[in-house]
Scaffold this active site. Structure first.
Site, PDB file in Angstrom:
ATOM      1  N   VAL A  64      -6.059  15.386   1.405  1.00 49.09           N
ATOM      2  CA  VAL A  64      -6.660  15.402   0.071  1.00 49.09           C
ATOM      3  C   VAL A  64      -8.174  15.576   0.115  1.00 49.09           C
ATOM      4  O   VAL A  64      -8.813  15.716  -0.930  1.00 49.09           O
ATOM      5  CB  VAL A  64      -6.285  14.139  -0.743  1.00 49.09           C
ATOM      6  CG1 VAL A  64      -4.784  14.063  -0.966  1.00 49.09           C
ATOM      7  CG2 VAL A  64      -6.813  12.881  -0.077  1.00 49.09           C
ATOM      8  N   TYR A 154     -14.855   1.336   0.502  1.00 51.42           N
ATOM      9  CA  TYR A 154     -13.514   1.278  -0.100  1.00 51.42           C
ATOM     10  C   TYR A 154     -13.595   0.746  -1.522  1.00 51.42           C
ATOM     11  O   TYR A 154     -13.017   1.319  -2.456  1.00 51.42           O
ATOM     12  CB  TYR A 154     -12.618   0.388   0.758  1.00 51.42           C
ATOM     13  CG  TYR A 154     -11.219   0.197   0.223  1.00 51.42           C
ATOM     14  CD1 TYR A 154     -10.213   1.109   0.514  1.00 51.42           C
ATOM     15  CD2 TYR A 154     -10.887  -0.916  -0.549  1.00 51.42           C
ATOM     16  CE1 TYR A 154      -8.919   0.935   0.037  1.00 51.42           C
ATOM     17  CE2 TYR A 154      -9.599  -1.104  -1.035  1.00 51.42           C
ATOM     18  CZ  TYR A 154      -8.621  -0.180  -0.729  1.00 51.42           C
ATOM     19  OH  TYR A 154      -7.339  -0.357  -1.211  1.00 51.42           O
ATOM     20  N   ILE A 187      -0.280  -6.434  -1.600  1.00 55.67           N
ATOM     21  CA  ILE A 187       1.033  -5.812  -1.541  1.00 55.67           C
ATOM     22  C   ILE A 187       1.381  -5.573  -0.075  1.00 55.67           C
ATOM     23  O   ILE A 187       0.539  -5.091   0.695  1.00 55.67           O
ATOM     24  CB  ILE A 187       1.057  -4.469  -2.296  1.00 55.67           C
ATOM     25  CG1 ILE A 187       0.479  -4.626  -3.716  1.00 55.67           C
ATOM     26  CG2 ILE A 187       2.460  -3.902  -2.324  1.00 55.67           C
ATOM     27  CD1 ILE A 187       1.254  -5.550  -4.623  1.00 55.67           C
TER      28      ILE A 187
END
Length: 261
Positions: A64, A154, A187
């Site tokens: 990407v 980030y 997660i």
């Protein structure tokens, strides 16, 4: 040419991207699964699970960071299924780096994937979308809500994704293209389990004690939210950033003193 609801999903070889591809396939969406060739995770596992769910999937290698490769990914959707209805930007990287030792190349690499990569995927998809559609980006509570030490690049990227999507929601609304963001908390994914650049399994296990629901989340739960935002059921929702973190971001910090009585 077969006309079917079609979704581009990047980061589809593992984690939230993989779970999203499978979830969308279960309701009959055809999947263009973007995966990074250097990813150690095997895209064939995603393909097998999608096919087991009765879905159709076309795996496409993509970095990407490359506008050309992202355009090829989008063109593959048109060539294979004749349309793009949904684009889910789930590709991302996380790297540890303290500010004082961070090189420009490290900063630029993370932002090129985690922020600019989202823009490239959405740009290519929107250029090829017909009237109406749904774009969903994966941000994070790190940057989206909290700071994260030694991960400023980030966090900056994930915060930027929110601003990007809010603006695109307004810009693309005349074409009835909706744009939303999910902000996952802790997660359990291969990326989060990386003990060098991210939480690691031990820290993730300990984190359960500070999450109100007393457990870390599953990639499938995030995929369910993405599927909701990508579906007609959420037809009046756009420009929103939705947190999915088991209540972590609304918990009162345990270091606060007790309320006066």
């Amino acid at each position: 040419m077969t006309q079917t609801t079609t979704a581009i999903v990047t980061g589809a070889a593992s984690g939230i991207g993989q779970a999203t591809a499978i979830r969308l396939a279960k309701r009959g969406v055809s999947i263009i699964a973007g995966y990074y060739p250097g990813d150690p995770h095997d895209i064939s596992i995603t393909c097998a699970e999608v096919e087991k769910a009765g879905g159709t999937i076309v795996p496409v290698p993509v970095d990407v960071r490359s506008a050309e490769e992202v355009d090829i990914l989008a063109d593959r959707a048109i060539d294979s299924f004749g349309r793009i209805d949904i684009a889910v930007a789930a590709a991302g990287i996380v790297r540890v780096s303290a500010l004082e030792s961070m090189l420009d190349s490290a900063w630029n690499d993370v932002l090129s994937v985690d922020l600019s990569g989202v823009m490239r995927v959405f740009r290519s998809a929107a250029q090829r979308m017909q009237q109406s559609g749904s774009l969903v980006a994966v941000s994070s509570i790190s940057g989206g809500i909290y700071g994260w030490d030694e991960h400023s690049h980030y966090a900056a990227a994930k915060a930027g994704v929110i601003g990007l999507c809010r603006s695109l929601a307004v810009e693309l609304s005349p074409r009835e293209i909706r744009v939303n963001v999910v902000l996952p908390g802790l997660i359990e994914t291969p990326q989060t389990m990386d003990g060098t650049n991210s939480m690691g399994s031990d820290n993730l296990l300990r984190a359960r004690d500070v999450i109100p629901l007393r457990r870390v989340g599953r990639a499938e739960e995030v995929a369910d939210l993405i599927d909701f935002l990508a579906s007609p059921v959420s037809s009046y929702i756009t420009g929103q950033s939705i947190v999915i973190d088991g209540g972590l971001s609304v918990r009162r910090p345990h270091t606060f003193p007790h309320d006066p009585t």
